[in-house]
Design a protein around this motif. Structure first.
Motif, mmCIF file in Angstrom:
data_model
loop_
_atom_site.group_PDB
_atom_site.id
_atom_site.type_symbol
_atom_site.label_atom_id
_atom_site.label_comp_id
_atom_site.label_asym_id
_atom_site.label_seq_id
_atom_site.Cartn_x
_atom_site.Cartn_y
_atom_site.Cartn_z
ATOM 1 N N LEU A 55 0.831 -1.194 0.000
ATOM 2 C CA LEU A 55 0.000 0.000 0.000
ATOM 3 C C LEU A 55 0.864 1.242 0.000
ATOM 4 C CD1 LEU A 55 -2.715 -1.084 2.543
ATOM 5 C CD2 LEU A 55 -2.890 -0.969 0.069
ATOM 6 N N HIS A 97 -5.151 1.882 8.041
ATOM 7 C CA HIS A 97 -4.747 0.672 7.313
ATOM 8 C C HIS A 97 -4.855 -0.593 8.159
ATOM 9 C CE1 HIS A 97 -2.401 2.588 3.756
ATOM 10 N NE2 HIS A 97 -3.690 2.721 3.681
ATOM 11 N N ARG A 149 -7.130 -3.371 5.620
ATOM 12 C CA ARG A 149 -6.422 -3.678 4.375
ATOM 13 C C ARG A 149 -7.047 -4.846 3.623
ATOM 14 N NH1 ARG A 149 -1.949 -4.345 7.860
ATOM 15 N NH2 ARG A 149 -1.437 -6.308 6.864
ATOM 16 N N LEU A 208 -14.693 11.623 -1.793
ATOM 17 C CA LEU A 208 -14.284 10.277 -1.390
ATOM 18 C C LEU A 208 -14.508 9.277 -2.517
ATOM 19 C CD1 LEU A 208 -15.544 10.128 2.284
ATOM 20 C CD2 LEU A 208 -13.200 10.264 1.454
ATOM 21 N N LEU A 209 -15.650 9.429 -3.188
ATOM 22 C CA LEU A 209 -15.950 8.482 -4.262
ATOM 23 C C LEU A 209 -14.919 8.602 -5.389
ATOM 24 C CD1 LEU A 209 -18.415 6.523 -4.939
ATOM 25 C CD2 LEU A 209 -18.722 8.138 -6.788
ATOM 26 N N ARG A 259 -11.973 9.565 -5.142
ATOM 27 C CA ARG A 259 -10.679 9.063 -4.718
ATOM 28 C C ARG A 259 -10.642 7.534 -4.796
ATOM 29 N NH1 ARG A 259 -7.415 6.393 -3.662
ATOM 30 N NH2 ARG A 259 -5.634 6.430 -2.255
ATOM 31 N N PHE A 260 -11.731 6.889 -4.355
ATOM 32 C CA PHE A 260 -11.661 5.438 -4.204
ATOM 33 C C PHE A 260 -12.339 4.661 -5.322
ATOM 34 C CE2 PHE A 260 -11.009 7.020 0.102
ATOM 35 C CZ PHE A 260 -9.797 6.416 0.357
ATOM 36 N N ARG A 261 -13.270 5.268 -6.004
ATOM 37 C CA ARG A 261 -13.915 4.539 -7.080
ATOM 38 C C ARG A 261 -14.291 5.512 -8.197
ATOM 39 N NH1 ARG A 261 -15.571 -0.661 -7.911
ATOM 40 N NH2 ARG A 261 -17.341 -0.887 -9.307
ATOM 41 N N HIS A 314 -8.418 1.421 -13.407
ATOM 42 C CA HIS A 314 -7.671 0.441 -12.634
ATOM 43 C C HIS A 314 -6.925 -0.449 -13.603
ATOM 44 C CE1 HIS A 314 -9.835 1.596 -9.036
ATOM 45 N NE2 HIS A 314 -10.886 1.644 -9.803
#
Lengths: 306, 614
Positions: free
Chosen positions: B150, B169, B172, B563-564, B566-568, B583
């Protein structure tokens, strides 16, 4: 190899560019260039970096509006609109691959079929028999082209996931999908290894054998001289010489354009003397350094010439 | 695959951990039948013995799911379908969901009612049970990213912040590797999967929409539960199975989805929820129209809501309302719908023709400007500061109800034991329109014109060099998107009884406005059908149900978007293309129907392994 042209049909002019000039502000990138390509011909366009080859290509395909001059395809003058040029029958590839990266291989080729199909929004929404027939025909034609370029087993892969050489092939397949009479290839072997270059050569011959004329920009001289019936040399926006590969290879102006002209004075002699001195030196030291020394001498000479 | 490891978060022997998880889940399930608090003042009335309610039901469902998933670990064959990955991650995630819901409830009871004293023994039992099951589940061997794999941001190197980073973390969790299905399952299994999945979807959605508007606690518990359950199902591979089944049977899935949607009004006794339903449908349909422009063609349109407004105003003007400029005129609905569409189409072409010559940011700015011009113009066309057309800021009110084939949509109708109110009637009408828009979207995107839209999004220069008339094709997309929005607008005018300029702004606290529409598309997943529908439902329901957020709604909304992204970044429901775009896994995207018949080693052993495991 260049002699096996299939000249069964009478020669017809496919592309006729007359006096094409392109100015960007004060810079003249292409100056008064004439070029003709006939059916069944493979014509090469070479020149040092920055000579205006790609600019000339962009003028031919309507991406640029030439400041002066006209481009005609089979006798009709082309408007400077890329989609109309493609519709008329001239398709191109790009120097730095411009595929539709997030579409599948098959979809890329189907986009190339755009000008040869005419199903609009209504027929897509209504899905009548005509639409299905046209889609099936397009797909069949696209699969033929994928087989022709050897990509049929990758039809459902995204274009971005193909290896580099196959991306180049796919770009050619996509251009062929518009059923062109003239195919313009902008550095089709850039970044390829010798085997891939050979394969591309075969592919270009196969395209020519289908009756499609080819105009190709390339830096790989061996590729160009193997392939082309005629080669035009562009230097600083102007056409320097045009002819068979022998004529071009023998022309000293071409050599000068690529390598520079020797000075008519002392500097060359000094350089030569230096080289000889270095060589004799190297011979005394042993054989290892010889080649390097000679190259250094050449480099020195080149620098002097500028 | 050296980036993942199979280790527990809490160091426990695997068997002990499994027993703990099961026992904890059982305790939690039992506790939902007890009273959690003494007073019915807490939303949902958790005081009844022997009868779960509100948050207890949510707890019961998540705990039961945890139990089932935990049981798959004990070599029980029939349950394996629930967890094809055979990993413990889904168990852990479901257990965390249970824990989250229970502890959120306990804390909410203590905070709302003022002190832990308000918790009944049942509440304590639930809290302990949830703690046990979560601890146990985290003690199972889980698929996790290794700490080294990570990315460690710069700020984590400061001693003061390092513990924060380590805390972030702790889990994980990594999606466990999925065994590729060896053969396509029997069609009846696929059909069953789709039916069950869609039915569950309807139940979950109905429950969410049915939560009391003033019981924000229940809705938060609901959100915690569905988020973690969805991740658990994602990790288990059950979600993948479902999506694969729907891609194999597209028509069936679409029909069943619409049947499920049509059943929605019958599940509601309260017309208020049908009102929510019809507004969600309108919002979702407009978002789907925007998806043609943004998701397929890649044109960033920041003034899209104006087309909804044009449709609504056009329908209001010909509705026969006494406040309409043409108050004598009353079109039948089909004519009004066509008028709304045509008006939006004309505006779409008028706005598109000059602006679509611009690319990228410039187009976004110009469309933003046009969207605001629409609102300001409508605001001023009241006869004093402009021509009298729209009745200014007062708008056109008292729009009469629609009559379709002599069927007055304003009246309640009774079918057997069901009474369908006014909003339920409009819900059915809007559902028909949604179906039309879905059909238009799928058919258009999968055709010559749709391919040229995507080509333009990917590389406009190359697309024009391939013979696509960029301007024309973009204008078609823009005009089609506009007219679909106009169509929805005509229904909206009648549902809301009135039209006024207020909602048609760029950004506001409540949908619809251009920012929310765009967010629905981006959040749900660009270029997909189900993405904007889901995104729109979430964006409509969340502000509606979390009334206490009122003043901080835009803040929360912005935070969620950040947040979205950033992560998806590809949205909740990812289009295959975009998933790969964001990805890059380095794997070639091999469609599964060509699942390499010659790779016998994996294929032949996998079913045996599954049987042995089961």
């Amino acid at each position: 190899m260049t002699t096996m042209t299939t000249t069964t049909t009478p020669q017809q002019t496919v592309l006729e560019a007359r006096g094409v000039t392109m100015r960007f502000g004060g810079l003249t990138a292409v100056r008064n260039v004439d070029l003709t390509v006939s059916t069944g011909e493979i014509v090469g366009l070479i020149g040092p970096n920055g000579a205006g080859k790609t600019t000339f290509f962009n003028c031919l395909t309507g991406l640029y509006h030439p400041t002066e001059g006209t481009v005609a395809y089979k006798g009709t003058t082309l408007p400077p609109k890329p989609h109309l040029v493609t519709k008329a029958g001239m398709a191109r590839t790009f120097q730095n691959i411009r595929l539709f990266a997030n579409m599948t291989v098959l979809e890329n080729v189907l986009v190339g079929r755009h000008t040869r199909t005419k199903e609009g929004l209504w027929s897509a929404l209504l899905r009548g028999p005509g639409f299905r027939k046209a889609e099936a025909a397009s797909e069949e034609r696209a699969m033929e082209l994928l087989k022709f370029t050897g990509l049929d087993h990758k039809r459902d892969h995204l274009a971005r996931s193909l290896p580099y050489g196959e991306q180049r092939k796919l770009e050619i397949a996509r251009a062929l999908a518009s059923e062109p009479g003239l195919l313009l290839l902008d550095e089709p072997t850039a970044g390829m290894n010798p085997q891939e270059t050979r394969a591309t050569e075969e592919l270009v011959f196969a395209i020519r054998d289908k009756g499609i004329a080819v105009l190709v920009i390339e830096h790989d001289m061996r590729f160009i001289f193997n392939l082309c019936d005629r080669v035009a040399v562009l230097v600083q926006g102007e056409k320097l010489v045009e002819g068979t590969s022998d004529v071009v290879q023998g022309d000293e102006r071409v050599v000068a354009a690529y390598l520079g002209t020797p000075f008519e004075g002392a500097p060359e002699d000094t350089a030569l003397a230096e080289v000889q001195a270095a060589e004799s030196h190297a011979a005394e030291d042993g054989t290892a350094g010889t080649a390097e020394a000679a190259e250094e001498g050449d480099a020195a000479q080149g620098d002097d010439d500028k | 695959m050296t980036n993942t490891e199979t280790t527990p978060v809490v160091p426990l022997p695997a068997n002990t951990a499994r027993h703990l998880t099961t026992a904890g889940a059982l305790i939690t399930i039992a506790s939902t039948f007890l009273s959690w608090t003494w007073t019915s003042a807490f939303p949902g009335d958790l005081t009844v013995y022997g009868y779960p309610a509100g948050l207890q039901i949510i707890t019961l469902v998540t705990a039961a799911l945890t139990l089932l998933l935990a049981l798959t670990g004990y070599k029980s064959g029939a349950l394996a379908r629930l967890n094809p990955s055979r990993s413990n991650n889904p168990t852990a995630l479901a257990a965390l969901g249970t824990f989250g819901v229970v502890w959120f409830t306990a804390i909410a009871i203590a905070v709302d009612l003022g002190g832990l004293v308000n918790l009944d023994p049942g509440g304590y039992i639930a809290a302990v049970g949830a703690l046990i099951t979560a601890t146990g589940a985290l003690g199972l061997p889980l698929h996790r990213n290794t700490r080294d794999s990570l990315h460690t941001p710069d700020w984590a190197e400061r001693p003061a912040l390092a513990p924060v980073h380590r805390a972030l973390h702790t889990l994980r969790l990594a999606k466990p590797p999925q065994a590729r299905p060896t053969s396509t399952p029997e069609p009846w299994i696929d059909r069953l999967t789709i039916t069950v999945g869609i039915a569950l979807g309807l139940v979950v959605f109905t429950y969410g929409i049915g939560t009391d508007d003033n019981a924000s606690e229940t809705f938060i518990g609901y959100l915690i539960a569905i988020t973690l359950t969805a991740i658990a199902l994602h990790h288990s591979g059950a979600l993948d199975r479902f999506t694969n089944a729907t891609t194999r049977h597209k028509a069936l899935s679409a029909v069943l989805a619409f049947v499920a949607a049509a059943l929605f009004p019958f599940t509601q006794s309260n017309d208020h929820n049908a009102n929510l339903g019809v507004n969600i449908l309108i919002f979702a349909t407009v978002a789907l129209g925007l998806n043609i422009v943004v998701g397929l063609t890649g044109l960033l349109d920041l003034g899209y809501v104006a087309f909804l407004g044009v449709g609504a105003y056009a329908a209001a003007l010909v509705s026969g309302s006494e406040f309409s400029r043409f108050s004598g005129v009353q079109f039948p609905f089909w004519a009004a719908a066509l008028t709304g569409m045509a008006a939006s189409l004309v505006f779409g072409v008028l706005i598109g023709a000059p602006t679509l010559r611009l690319r990228g940011d410039y187009l976004a700015i110009v469309t933003l400007g046009f969207g605001e011009i629409f609102r300001l113009a409508v605001n001023n066309m009241d006869g004093t500061s402009g021509p009298n057309l729209t009745n200014g800021p007062n708008g056109i009110s008292r729009i009469p109800d629609l009559k379709v084939f002599g069927f007055n949509l304003g009246d309640a109708h009774t079918f057997g034991s069901f009474t369908l109110g006014r909003f339920a009637n409009y819900f059915f009408l809007m559902l028909l329109f949604t179906a039309i828009v879905v059909l238009v979207f799928t058919r258009a995107s999968n055709s010559r014109i749709g391919r040229s839209w995507i080509a333009i999004r990917e590389d406009e220069t190359a697309a024009t060099a391939m013979g696509i008339n960029g301007f024309r094709v973009k204008l078609i997309a823009f005009a089609l998107g506009a007219s679909l929005a106009g169509l929805s607008g005509t229904v909206m005018a009648h549902v809301n009884y009135s039209v006024n300029p207020q909602p048609y702004m760029f950004a506001g606290a409540a949908p619809p406005n251009s920012a929310f529409l765009l967010a629905a598309v981006v959040l749900g997943g660009m270029g997909t059908v189900s993405g904007p529908l889901l995104g729109a439902s979430l964006l409509y329901l969340i502000p509606e149900k979390l009334q206490f957020l009122k003043n901080y709604e835009l803040l929360a909304f912005g935070l969620a978007l950040v947040l979205l992204m950033r992560f998806r970044p590809e949205g909740i429901i990812a289009n295959r293309r975009r998933q790969l775009e964001f990805h890059d896994t380095g794997q070639l995207d091999i469609p599964e129907q060509q699942s390499l018949p010659d790779s016998t080693t994996g294929a032949a052993t996998a079913p045996d392994a599954t049987k042995a495991g089961a």
